[in-house]
Design an enzyme around this catalytic site. Structure first.
Site, short mmCIF file in Angstrom:
data_model
loop_
_atom_site.label_atom_id
_atom_site.label_comp_id
_atom_site.label_asym_id
_atom_site.label_seq_id
_atom_site.Cartn_x
_atom_site.Cartn_y
_atom_site.Cartn_z
CD GLU A 79 -3.20 -1.21 1.87
OE1 GLU A 79 -3.26 -0.33 2.78
OE2 GLU A 79 -4.10 -2.02 1.59
CD GLU A 132 -3.56 -6.21 2.73
OE1 GLU A 132 -4.40 -5.67 3.22
OE2 GLU A 132 -2.32 -5.86 2.76
#
Ligand code: AHR
Length: 562
Positions: free
Chosen positions: A225, A360
């Protein structure tokens, strides 16, 4: 998805059963068509691609109860363990043939110095855990314990030993925000350089779970991220970091597969920015990127909830009809996200050398159902989560040509977990059963399957809302056809005519995950509340039979082809 109105269907389950018993194959086809209210058509000759087994991957972060209490109990624990690793978890992972596990984060990865988790355990430093100030702690992180101070008892050797025991590959995520590329090369050296050759290899061999042999880890994530907790970078800045990190990493004879930090949900700007910046430097660089990440969690943004981090999340155990359907609908965005990111990627990487890695995914609820207060982001899992897992894994199967890996977040004691554990207690969740039912898809050839069924309807803020009535995926492995199907309807079964085009059916059987109440879940006190059961299927030969998909169910049909 083909839409079919309910009035186009007549008949019911009993009529279909009689028809199956009495009719020959041709008569059967006609009778079945009249009896069914839905239709599934499998086109055995229309291959999509090989389903990467890594689509069935997992994720474990130093967060709440995932590592400590979940995986690592320590060698002196009364909990049965193998060198400190919870044995029951290892055994359960073998049952689902866990292919790959991502570690050490998540956001934790970009605050982690891999050196801290090496060498003799008593000499390892204590560090402040990335999640110490998470707003989800109601009264702040516990004063002591790994939630506040990371003891580093579980480091690279412990994680890779865990993977070896479970039969899985490791997928290591490098710290881009806090450490430089040199540290990354040295981690690769520590993990993969041959015995006795480097200081890294010597250090690897020391400590309680020291390993002389290199681990030969292939999968390396370059940050996590990076648009947020991984550094707040722009996609263009990240593209440059990615190049610096991966430009000349020693291979040690291992086929290294780098995974770039990808977009959050529908942040197409991130994908466009990363790919355009990389293409500017030279499209040949796409040959060195194995995968591009994608993260998508489902929470209740509709049904009176907002996209706000807290207010948007529903409860894991208490939900009404609207919240149930909205959550499935939110998860089902995975299909369009895959298609849209893939299209953008293809505008720069014309040969599609880079595949998607959905590292994810899962459901995310508000706090309150965790099995222990130290399990930050811990939550219970009901049948609703099993359906969410079923429809998501089916989506990945249908996009076998695009998705190279996916990692359910997270393995144990966290978001969408397959397992819940606390001290000596250990249970599997309904999602575990879905993973086990889908094992035959792993490595099989995905083939086209078409579903048509009356849509599910409910009310969203006073207005009608709708969702597909049946969905799933099909794959073929030699003479075995596996068809997995989700029926989201809370109360109605779907009587479906199943037509196998291009092959003859010689036998079929079903394994079904369905409970009377969709809120059903397993607990330490009642660990087998949710379990799949087997059913016989009346498939009298030919390419056609009728099957009744139970309400709110995930079903696997195992079909032997002639
Ligand atoms: O899975 C929990 C967190 O969600 C991860 O650490 C992060 O990558 C994501 O935002």
């Amino acid at each position: 998805m083909t839409k079919v109105g309910r009035r186009e269907f007549v008949g019911g389950a009993a009529a279909a059963g009689v028809a199956l018993a009495a009719a020959g194959t041709r008569g059967l086809a006609a009778r079945a068509a009249r009896a069914a209210d839905a239709r599934v058509e499998v086109l055995v000759g229309e291959e999509i691609g090989t389903i990467s087994q890594d689509i069935y991957g997992h994720f474990a972060e130093h967060l709440g109860g995932v590592i400590y209490d979940g995986i690592w109990v320590g060698e002196n624990s009364k909990v049965p363990n193998t060198g400190g690793i919870r044995t029951a978890l290892v055994e359960a992972l073998k049952r689902i043939r866990a292919p790959v596990i991502r570690w050490p984060g998540g956001c934790f990865a970009d605050s982690y110095d891999w050196r801290d988790g090496t060498g003799p355990r008593e000499q390892r430093p204590r560090r402040t855990n990335f999640w110490v100030d998470a707003p989800e702690w109601p009264d702040g992180a516990p004063k002591e314990g790994p939630g506040r101070y990371e003891p580093n008892h579980f480091g690279t050797n412990e994680f890779l030993r865990f993977c070896q025991l479970a039969g899985a590959e490791g997928y290591l995520a490098a710290n881009v925000r806090g450490l430089g590329a040199q540290s990354f090369y040295e981690w690769v050296e520590y993990v993969n350089s041959p015995a006795g050759t480097t200081t890294g290899a010597e250090r690897r061999a020391t400590g309680p779970l020291g390993s002389r042999d290199p681990y030969k880890v292939r999968f390396w994530g370059v940050g996590n991220e990076s648009w947020g907790c991984g550094g707040n970078l722009t996609p263009e800045e990240y593209a440059m970091e990615y190049r610096r990190f991966t430009a000349a990493v020693p291979r040690y004879g291992v086929d290294l597969r780098f995974i770039a930090s990808g977009a959050n949900v529908d942040d197409f700007n991130w994908t466009r920015g990363f790919f355009s910046k990389t293409a500017e430097k030279g499209p040949f660089l796409f040959g060195g990127i194995y995968g591009f990440g994608l993260h998508h969690y489902a929470w209740n943004v509709s049904q009176g909830r907002t996209n706000d981090w807290f207010a948007g999340k529903g409860d894991a155990l208490k939900y009404d009809e609207g919240e149930y359907y909205e959550l499935l609908r939110e998860a089902d965005r995975m299909e369009s996200l895959i298609n849209e990111h893939w299209t953008i990627m293809g505008q720069y990487d014309r040969q599609h050398r880079v595949k998607l890695v959905v590292d994810e995914w899962g459901a995310w609820y508000r706090k309150g159902s965790e099995v222990d207060p130290t399990h930050l982001l811990g939550q219970q899992s009901t049948m609703r989560d099993a359906l969410l897992a079923g429809l998501t894994l089916d989506t990945f199967n249908r996009h076998a040509d695009k998705v190279a890996m996916a990692n359910c977040a997270q393995l144990v004691n966290c978001l969408h977990s397959l397992f819940l554990a606390h001290e000596e207690n250990f249970i599997v969740t309904p999602t575990f059963h879905v993973f086990e039912m889908f094992v035959p898809h792993m490595g099989a050839k995905a083939v086209r399957a078409l579903f048509s069924a009356p849509e599910v309807r409910w009310t969203r803020a006073g207005k009608p809302a709708e969702f597909w009535g049946l969905s799933g995926s099909a794959s073929v492995n030699e003479r075995q056809l596996t068809l997995t199907v989700t029926n989201p309807h809370l109360t109605e079964a779907r009587e479906a005519e199943v037509a196998i085009r291009g092959a003859r059916v010689t036998a079929a059987r079903a394994r079904v995950l369905a409970e009377r109440d969709v809120h059903a879940h397993n607990t330490f006190a009642s660990p087998r509340e949710v379990e799949p059961h087997d059913e016989t299927v009346n498939a009298p030969g030919g390419g056609l039979f009728v099957y009744r998909f139970a309400p709110a169910s995930v079903t696997r049909l195992s079909i032997t082809l002639g």
